[in-house]
Structures are given as C-alpha cells and as structure tokens.
Write a protein that holds these residues in place. Structure first.
Motif, PDB file in Angstrom:
ATOM      1  N   THR A 118     -22.514 -18.696  31.464  1.00 48.58           N
ATOM      2  CA  THR A 118     -23.959 -18.879  31.595  1.00 48.58           C
ATOM      3  C   THR A 118     -24.559 -19.727  30.476  1.00 48.58           C
ATOM      4  O   THR A 118     -25.684 -20.178  30.598  1.00 48.58           O
ATOM      5  CB  THR A 118     -24.690 -17.515  31.624  1.00 48.58           C
ATOM      6  OG1 THR A 118     -24.429 -16.824  30.401  1.00 48.58           O
ATOM      7  CG2 THR A 118     -24.238 -16.669  32.808  1.00 48.58           C
ATOM      8  N   THR A 119     -23.804 -19.911  29.380  1.00 51.64           N
ATOM      9  CA  THR A 119     -24.324 -20.690  28.255  1.00 51.64           C
ATOM     10  C   THR A 119     -23.315 -21.752  27.828  1.00 51.64           C
ATOM     11  O   THR A 119     -22.127 -21.674  28.155  1.00 51.64           O
ATOM     12  CB  THR A 119     -24.625 -19.800  27.028  1.00 51.64           C
ATOM     13  OG1 THR A 119     -23.387 -19.294  26.500  1.00 51.64           O
ATOM     14  CG2 THR A 119     -25.562 -18.658  27.363  1.00 51.64           C
ATOM     15  N   VAL A 120     -23.788 -22.699  27.053  1.00 52.57           N
ATOM     16  CA  VAL A 120     -22.935 -23.743  26.492  1.00 52.57           C
ATOM     17  C   VAL A 120     -21.855 -23.108  25.621  1.00 52.57           C
ATOM     18  O   VAL A 120     -20.680 -23.471  25.691  1.00 52.57           O
ATOM     19  CB  VAL A 120     -23.779 -24.758  25.694  1.00 52.57           C
ATOM     20  CG1 VAL A 120     -22.902 -25.690  24.881  1.00 52.57           C
ATOM     21  CG2 VAL A 120     -24.698 -25.547  26.621  1.00 52.57           C
ATOM     22  N   GLN A 121     -22.230 -22.131  24.800  1.00 51.20           N
ATOM     23  CA  GLN A 121     -21.276 -21.483  23.894  1.00 51.20           C
ATOM     24  C   GLN A 121     -20.179 -20.761  24.672  1.00 51.20           C
ATOM     25  O   GLN A 121     -19.006 -20.840  24.319  1.00 51.20           O
ATOM     26  CB  GLN A 121     -21.990 -20.486  22.970  1.00 51.20           C
ATOM     27  CG  GLN A 121     -21.074 -19.898  21.900  1.00 51.20           C
ATOM     28  CD  GLN A 121     -20.610 -20.929  20.900  1.00 51.20           C
ATOM     29  OE1 GLN A 121     -21.414 -21.649  20.330  1.00 51.20           O
ATOM     30  NE2 GLN A 121     -19.306 -21.020  20.685  1.00 51.20           N
ATOM     31  N   GLU A 122     -20.547 -20.056  25.739  1.00 45.56           N
ATOM     32  CA  GLU A 122     -19.543 -19.370  26.554  1.00 45.56           C
ATOM     33  C   GLU A 122     -18.560 -20.376  27.145  1.00 45.56           C
ATOM     34  O   GLU A 122     -17.356 -20.113  27.196  1.00 45.56           O
ATOM     35  CB  GLU A 122     -20.207 -18.570  27.668  1.00 45.56           C
ATOM     36  CG  GLU A 122     -20.961 -17.355  27.188  1.00 45.56           C
ATOM     37  CD  GLU A 122     -21.804 -16.689  28.271  1.00 45.56           C
ATOM     38  OE1 GLU A 122     -22.386 -15.635  27.967  1.00 45.56           O
ATOM     39  OE2 GLU A 122     -21.898 -17.205  29.405  1.00 45.56           O
ATOM     40  N   ALA A 123     -19.063 -21.516  27.590  1.00 44.70           N
ATOM     41  CA  ALA A 123     -18.191 -22.556  28.134  1.00 44.70           C
ATOM     42  C   ALA A 123     -17.242 -23.075  27.063  1.00 44.70           C
ATOM     43  O   ALA A 123     -16.038 -23.206  27.295  1.00 44.70           O
ATOM     44  CB  ALA A 123     -19.026 -23.700  28.711  1.00 44.70           C
ATOM     45  N   ALA A 124     -17.759 -23.355  25.877  1.00 49.68           N
ATOM     46  CA  ALA A 124     -16.934 -23.867  24.778  1.00 49.68           C
ATOM     47  C   ALA A 124     -15.890 -22.843  24.354  1.00 49.68           C
ATOM     48  O   ALA A 124     -14.726 -23.193  24.111  1.00 49.68           O
ATOM     49  CB  ALA A 124     -17.822 -24.258  23.595  1.00 49.68           C
ATOM     50  N   ASP A 125     -16.272 -21.571  24.273  1.00 50.82           N
ATOM     51  CA  ASP A 125     -15.322 -20.517  23.905  1.00 50.82           C
ATOM     52  C   ASP A 125     -14.209 -20.401  24.943  1.00 50.82           C
ATOM     53  O   ASP A 125     -13.034 -20.266  24.594  1.00 50.82           O
ATOM     54  CB  ASP A 125     -16.031 -19.171  23.749  1.00 50.82           C
ATOM     55  CG  ASP A 125     -16.970 -19.122  22.552  1.00 50.82           C
ATOM     56  OD1 ASP A 125     -16.859 -19.982  21.650  1.00 50.82           O
ATOM     57  OD2 ASP A 125     -17.824 -18.206  22.511  1.00 50.82           O
ATOM     58  N   LEU A 126     -14.564 -20.472  26.216  1.00 50.32           N
ATOM     59  CA  LEU A 126     -13.571 -20.395  27.287  1.00 50.32           C
ATOM     60  C   LEU A 126     -12.619 -21.589  27.229  1.00 50.32           C
ATOM     61  O   LEU A 126     -11.407 -21.437  27.387  1.00 50.32           O
ATOM     62  CB  LEU A 126     -14.254 -20.329  28.659  1.00 50.32           C
ATOM     63  CG  LEU A 126     -13.303 -20.306  29.857  1.00 50.32           C
ATOM     64  CD1 LEU A 126     -12.413 -19.067  29.841  1.00 50.32           C
ATOM     65  CD2 LEU A 126     -14.088 -20.372  31.158  1.00 50.32           C
ATOM     66  N   ILE A 127     -13.148 -22.763  26.972  1.00 51.91           N
ATOM     67  CA  ILE A 127     -12.321 -23.967  26.870  1.00 51.91           C
ATOM     68  C   ILE A 127     -11.274 -23.794  25.773  1.00 51.91           C
ATOM     69  O   ILE A 127     -10.085 -24.049  25.987  1.00 51.91           O
ATOM     70  CB  ILE A 127     -13.186 -25.216  26.597  1.00 51.91           C
ATOM     71  CG1 ILE A 127     -13.973 -25.570  27.848  1.00 51.91           C
ATOM     72  CG2 ILE A 127     -12.335 -26.392  26.133  1.00 51.91           C
ATOM     73  CD1 ILE A 127     -15.108 -26.532  27.610  1.00 51.91           C
TER      74      ILE A 127
END
Length: 135
Positions: A118-127
């Motif tokens: 749901t957030t940019v940070q969540e996407a970056a952490d998942l990556i």
C-alpha cells in the motif's frame, strides 16, 4: 532509565547492512528474554526485533516508478510513507506499478504480496526481500 540483566541472550541471524549514521532510520526492534535474570520484577517477555528498511536507492527507484506510472508531476512530494491510494492509484494502477517494479528489479511478485503493498516503503522492502532470496 531502567537497567536489566539477562542470564541468557540469543539472537537470530539478521542480514542487514547500513552505513554509519543510518541506524537512526531503523523503525522496528525487538529482543526476547526468557524472563530469567529479573527476580525482583514480574515482567512480561520482552521482544527485540530488528527490521531494516530498504536502502535509499531502492526507495528512490520505487518513487520514480510510481511517479511515472501515475503520471505525477516532478514536483509532487512522494516518499516512503506515501500511500498509493493517496497518490491517486486504483487497483489497476497498483498492478501496473508492480509490473514496473518487476521489470526494473528483475523480480517476480506473487499476487498475494502485490495486493498487500500500500506504500512506497512496503514496495521497497518487498523488493529487497525478493532480491535477497534470489541471491
């Protein structure tokens, strides 16, 4: 300030790296004690967990991809805490963002994981988590 003594302390291996002065960006920490070593206190089990935030370069790439996919102006403020929905993304936009991230980083994001971002940070952490698994 409280002071505690533990009779035993164990840590799980953590793969996290950061440069000096980046420790302040850590957001979560937990430490587990068995309760021994606290004879005069009845404390619940304490937990200490280290969760490292994604590297700034990863977050910046995600920000650029999100801005491009949502056709946001260059001066629009987007950071790790930015929510896709707040930026105007609908479910199709989110799918396109995830596809852009997969292409940029050479990863495959499972549908369940993609729906939870749901957030940019969540996407970056998942990556970073997926890139670590690849290695």
């Amino acid at each position: 300030m409280a002071s505690f003594t533990a009779s035993s302390l164990s840590f799980s291996p953590v793969s996290c790296s950061f440069k000096q002065n980046q420790a302040s960006s850590l957001r979560k920490a937990s430490l587990s004690f068995s309760g021994k070593g606290f004879p005069s206190h009845r404390l619940p089990a304490l937990r200490f967990r280290v969760a490292c935030a994604a590297k700034p370069d990863t977050v910046n790439k995600v920000v650029e991809i999100v801005k491009k996919q949502l056709a946001l102006p260059e001066d629009r403020e987007v950071n790790g805490e930015s929510k896709f929905a707040t930026l105007g993304a609908d479910s199709l936009d989110t799918v396109e963002i995830v596809m852009g991230l997969e292409e940029e980083f050479g990863i495959a994001v499972e549908e369940e994981s993609a729906q939870s971002i749901t957030t940019v940070q969540e996407a970056a952490d998942l990556i970073e988590k997926l890139l670590e698994k690849k290695c």
